[in-house]
Structures are given as structure tokens and as C-alpha cells.
Write a protein that holds these residues in place. Structure first.
Motif, mmCIF file in Angstrom:
data_model
loop_
_atom_site.group_PDB
_atom_site.id
_atom_site.type_symbol
_atom_site.label_atom_id
_atom_site.label_comp_id
_atom_site.label_asym_id
_atom_site.label_seq_id
_atom_site.Cartn_x
_atom_site.Cartn_y
_atom_site.Cartn_z
ATOM 1 N N GLU A 137 9.223 -3.455 0.667
ATOM 2 C CA GLU A 137 10.248 -4.453 0.926
ATOM 3 C C GLU A 137 9.673 -5.667 1.659
ATOM 4 O O GLU A 137 10.107 -6.800 1.437
ATOM 5 N N ILE A 138 8.723 -5.450 2.548
ATOM 6 C CA ILE A 138 7.990 -6.559 3.171
ATOM 7 C C ILE A 138 6.583 -6.521 2.594
ATOM 8 O O ILE A 138 5.735 -5.720 3.008
ATOM 9 N N ASP A 139 6.367 -7.365 1.584
ATOM 10 C CA ASP A 139 5.106 -7.381 0.841
ATOM 11 C C ASP A 139 4.164 -8.406 1.466
ATOM 12 O O ASP A 139 4.438 -9.609 1.469
ATOM 13 N N LEU A 140 3.043 -7.929 2.008
ATOM 14 C CA LEU A 140 2.075 -8.792 2.683
ATOM 15 C C LEU A 140 0.827 -8.997 1.831
ATOM 16 O O LEU A 140 -0.263 -9.208 2.355
ATOM 17 N N THR A 141 1.006 -8.956 0.520
ATOM 18 C CA THR A 141 -0.139 -9.105 -0.385
ATOM 19 C C THR A 141 -0.822 -10.455 -0.214
ATOM 20 O O THR A 141 -2.037 -10.571 -0.309
ATOM 21 N N GLY A 142 -0.069 -11.508 0.053
ATOM 22 C CA GLY A 142 -0.635 -12.849 0.179
ATOM 23 C C GLY A 142 -0.462 -13.640 -1.094
ATOM 24 O O GLY A 142 0.330 -13.233 -1.965
ATOM 25 N N PRO A 143 -1.197 -14.747 -1.266
ATOM 26 C CA PRO A 143 -2.262 -15.232 -0.397
ATOM 27 C C PRO A 143 -1.732 -15.968 0.837
ATOM 28 O O PRO A 143 -0.598 -16.422 0.798
ATOM 29 N N PRO A 144 -2.603 -16.028 1.882
ATOM 30 C CA PRO A 144 -3.883 -15.324 2.002
ATOM 31 C C PRO A 144 -3.664 -13.839 2.262
ATOM 32 O O PRO A 144 -2.610 -13.457 2.786
#
Length: 214
Positions: A137-144
Motif C-alpha cells: 500500500e505504501i510503495d517505496l520503489t522510487g525513483p529514486p
């Protein structure tokens, strides 16, 4: 600087800053890590360092740390009634505090602040993986992209009384609260409050905020 049984230099005198070995333990037998790009024998994720980003498998020791089980949704409290948000940003102060001399990770030149609404009873925080079917649900894939964040890093859990708690899901690099030196215990639910800072990876921080007017 002290030297741990595996040969790493460590500022701590209890457990090695690099590998976590007990400083007074007997020297570990020499082990040759697999070359970069080697598929993880557990989940198949290509190797980028000592620990697998997909499942935390240790390529040097040849074992995978025990990962905390995701709690059963039926035993989690009902959704909170007030509006909560998590603001994600690149935290320069945290990065400078945690960075070691041999760390080649660079602080991002630009990283826009992002705000996520906290809805429901469980919110996964991590990085998207199509091959593993992981879509937090909180996607920290980025970028960066912060290389220190695991695909499933932490879980935010709704608590009685309109609060939240954080649970580390066995992440490779750990989770810290409010600039604490030591990470929170993996698999242990830790209450968090409005204004608390949750530090993930090399430079990512989540700040929780509550709208009391809701």
C-alpha cells in the motif's frame, strides 16, 4: 576500531556493525560469497549484496533469517476513525548518521515528498515486485530507489483507541524509530504516535500525522 571474528572493523564492542556477529565469538570459518547476480536459492532474486532483497537469505552463511509472520487480519483492531497520513521523504540527517565510511550508497539529489493516507487495518510498506506478487500500500520503489528497503519491510497495524503500531517483517536492514541507534525488534509490534519518525533503508523516513478534527 575493533575487529569482529569475521574480520570486519566495528565501532561497537558487543555486536559487529557490519555482520552482527558477537564480538567475543570464535572466528567464523572463511566463506566465499556467491558472485553478484547469482539467483537466490530460496526466492530466485538476483544477488546484489550479502543479503537477498527478496527474502533476506544470507549468501555468505547459506541461511535465511526467520521472517516474522504477517498477523491474522481477524485479530487486528477495527480501522482507526480519525484521519492519519504518512509523509515519506529523503532524510539527510538520518542518512549522515547511519552511513559508514565504506558505504557506497549516495543520498539522492532529488526526492519529492509523498503523502499516503492510512486506511484499513493493515498497511504494508516496501517495494513492488511483479514476480513475487508484492504490491504494498505504501510503495517505496522510487525513483529514486532506496537500496536498503526490502520488498516487504514493515507493516503498519491499526490499534485500539485510533492509534497505530509498526511491525518489522524481517527486513534485511532493520527499522528504527525517532533516530534511535538500535533497530526495533523484528516480529515485535511497537506502538507509534503522531509525529513519530519511522526510518527505513539508507535514507527513507516516514512521519505519521493525525488529523484530530476528523
Amino acid at each position: 576500531m575493533l575487529t569482529c571474528p569475521a574480520g570486519h572493523e566495528s565501532a561497537a564492542d558487543d555486536y559487529c556493525d557490519v555482520c552482527g556477529l558477537l564480538m567475543g565469538a570464535s572466528p567464523a570459518p572463511a566463506a566465499t560469497p556467491e558472485p553478484a547476480g547469482t539467483p537466490c536459492p530460496v526466492c530466485g532474486e538476483p544477488q546484489t549484496g550479502r543479503f537477498c532483497e527478496g527474502c533476506s537469505y544470507d549468501f555468505v552463511a547459506g541461511s535465511a533469517p526467520t521472517r516474522a509472520a504477517v498477523p491474522d487480519p481477524t485479530v487486528v483492531a477495527t480501522p482507526v476513525k480519525t484521519a492519519w497520513t504518512a509523509t515519506v521523504f529523503a532524510d539527510r540527517e538520518y542518512f549522515d548518521t547511519m552511513r559508514s565510511e565504506d558505504d557506497d550508497v549516495e543520498f539522492p539529489a532529488y526526492c519529492p515528498e509523498r503523502v499516503f493516507s492510512l486506511r484499513g487495518t493493515q498497511i504494508r510498506v516496501g517495494r513492488h515486485s511483479a514476480s513475487k506478487g508484492i504490491d504494498p500500500e505504501i510503495d517505496l520503489t522510487g525513483p529514486p530507489q532506496d537500496p536498503g528497503i526490502s520488498h516487504l519491510h514493515v507493516l503498519l497495524l491499526a490499534q485500539p483507541g485510533n492509534g497505530w503500531a509498526v511491525l518489522d517483517l524481517g527486513s534485511t536492514n532493520g527499522t528504527r524509530l525517532n533516530a534511535a541507534v538500535d533497530p526495533i525488534p523484528r516480529g515485535e509490534t511497537v506502538p507509534v504516535h503522531a509525529g513519530d519518525r519511522i526510518h527505513l533503508g539508507a535514507w527513507t523516513t516516514l512521519t505519521l500525522e493525525q488529523d484530530n478534527a476528523s
